[in-house]
Design an enzyme around this catalytic site. Structure first.
Site, PDB file in Angstrom:
ATOM      1  N   GLY B  90       0.834  -1.197   0.000  1.00 27.57           N
ATOM      2  CA  GLY B  90       0.000   0.000   0.000  1.00 27.57           C
ATOM      3  C   GLY B  90       0.865   1.240   0.000  1.00 27.57           C
ATOM      4  N   CYS B  91       2.184   1.055  -0.025  1.00 31.28           N
ATOM      5  CA  CYS B  91       3.118   2.172  -0.108  1.00 31.28           C
ATOM      6  C   CYS B  91       3.386   2.404  -1.581  1.00 31.28           C
ATOM      7  CB  CYS B  91       4.410   1.799   0.621  1.00 31.28           C
ATOM      8  SG  CYS B  91       5.745   2.963   0.407  1.00 31.28           S
TER       9      CYS B  91
END
Lengths: 134, 92, 102
Positions: B90-91
Site C-alpha cells: 500500500g506504499c
C-alpha cells in the site's frame, strides 16, 4: 475525490495460480485510497479463505494470514457465495475468521464475512460502480 | 535477503549509514513492525501503522507527527528498512 | 504395473478429473496433486464420483498440497491414501508410466 463502490470478484483457488495473491495485493494497495471496497469469493475463490493453510512444505510464501489484515485496512465487506461453499462440501466454519473494528460502535469487533446466496450476490454486483475480476 | 538473517546490530548499522541513532522509541516501532509482519506476512501501510501503533503503544504515539519525528524519511518506509522487512503493502 | 494418472486441477474449475475417471483402466492408480487435491474433500458435489472410482482404483493425495490448502488430511473421502514427496517419487517408479491430465 468522489467515493466509488469497488467490488473485487475472486474465483480462483489460492495456490494453483498467482491470481489470489495478486488480488489481495491490489486490494490492500487500493484500500489506501479510501474507497468503498467489497470482496466477493465465488467458485474456487472460496478456497482462498480456508483455515489452516500452511505452504511451508511447498517453499512458497504463505499469504493466507494476510487476509486477517484486511480489517486493519478498513476492508470489512467480504461476501462468500453459499452455493459455491456447498458444492465444495464446505461451510462457514471451514473459513478463517475475519473481523474488523467498527469505528461507529466504540470499536466493537465484528465479523467481516457474510455468506450470501447467489441472488443476494447478484444484487450486490448490480450496486457497484467498478468491478475487478481475479 | 532472508528475513531471519536480520538482527539488532544490522538495524543499528543501517541507521548509522543514514546518520541516525536508534533509541528505545525507535525500537518500539521496529519491533512492532517485526511482530506485525510475523502475524500477517505484510508490512502495514503508514495509515494502518499509525492506527495500530496508537492502539498498541498508546494514543500519543499513534499520530503521524510522532512517527515522522522518529523516522523523518517516512515511518513505514524507513522503519521497515531498519526492521529488515519489504516495503509496506500500500506504499505507492 | 499399469498407469499412474496424475490430476493437478480442481474438479470444479476444469474437467481434468472427469476425463481421467472416464479414461482410466480399472486397476490403474490416480494421484491428486496441487489443486487436484480439492477432489479429496468429502460431502462435495464431486465426492460421489471419487467414491465410485475408489472401487476400481487406488487414489492417492499429496500431503504437502493438502496442507498448503488447509485441507485436513484426517477428513478426506474414505479410502484415499496420503503420500509425501518420497511417496510421489516411489509411485512414479512403481507404475510403468505416468499420465498427467493437465
Amino acid at each position: 475525490m468522489a467515493t466509488k463502490k469497488f467490488l473485487y470478484v475472486n474465483r480462483k483457488a489460492p495456490h494453483g495460480s498467482i491470481y489470489a495473491q495478486e488480488s489481495l495485493e491490489v486490494v490492500l494497495i487500493a484500500a489506501a485510497f479510501e474507497q468503498d471496497v467489497s470482496l466477493a469469493f465465488v467458485d474456487d475463490g472460496v478456497y482462498q479463505l480456508l483455515q489452516n493453510q500452511d505452504t511451508g512444505a511447498l517453499g512458497s510464501k504463505n499469504f493466507s494470514p494476510t487476509y486477517k489484515a484486511l480489517g486493519d485496512y478498513d476492508v470489512s465487506k467480504i461476501y462468500v457465495e453459499q452455493e459455491s461453499l456447498e458444492m465444495r462440501g464446505l461451510g462457514k466454519d471451514d473459513l478463517m475468521p475475519l473481523v474488523y473494528e467498527d469505528e461507529d460502535d466504540d470499536w466493537a469487533e465484528k465479523d467481516s464475512i457474510h455468506v450470501v446466496s447467489s441472488s443476494e450476490l447478484a444484487d450486490i454486483i448490480e450496486q457497484q460502480d467498478v468491478i475487478l475480476n481475479f | 535477503m532472508n528475513l531471519s538473517d536480520w538482527n539488532d546490530e544490522l538495524a543499528n548499522e543501517m541507521a548509522k549509514a543514514d546518520g541516525a541513532v536508534l533509541e528505545d522509541n525507535h525500537w518500539e516501532v521496529i519491533n512492532f513492525l517485526r511482530d506485525y509482519y510475523e502475524e500477517y506476512q505484510i508490512a502495514p501501510a503508514v495509515r494502518v501503522l499509525t492506527k495500530a501503533v496508537g492502539k498498541k503503544l498508546g494514543k500519543d504515539k499513534g499520530t503521524s507527527k510522532y512517527l515522522y519525528e522518529l523516522f523523518p524519511y517516512g515511518p513505514a518506509k524507513q522503519a521497515c528498512k531498519y526492521a529488515g522487512l519489504p516495503k509496506p503493502t500500500g506504499c505507492v | 504395473m499399469s498407469v499412474l494418472h496424475i490430476v493437478n486441477k480442481s474438479p470444479y474449475d476444469r474437467n481434468s478429473l472427469d476425463a481421467c475417471l472416464r479414461l482410466a483402466q480399472p486397476d490403474s492408480a490416480i494421484l491428486l496433486i496441487e489443486d487436484g487435491v480439492y477432489a479429496a474433500i468429502p460431502k462435495a458435489s464431486a465426492s460421489e464420483r471419487v467414491q465410485q472410482a475408489l472401487n476400481n482404483h487406488q487414489i492417492y493425495a499429496l500431503q504437502p498440497d493438502l496442507q498448503a490448502r488447509g485441507i485436513n488430511p484426517d477428513n478426506l473421502i474414505d479410502g484415499i491414501s496420503l503420500v509425501d514427496y518420497d511417496g510421489f517419487v516411489k509411485l512414479t517408479t512403481d507404475y510403468d508410466k505416468s499420465q498427467s491430465w493437465l
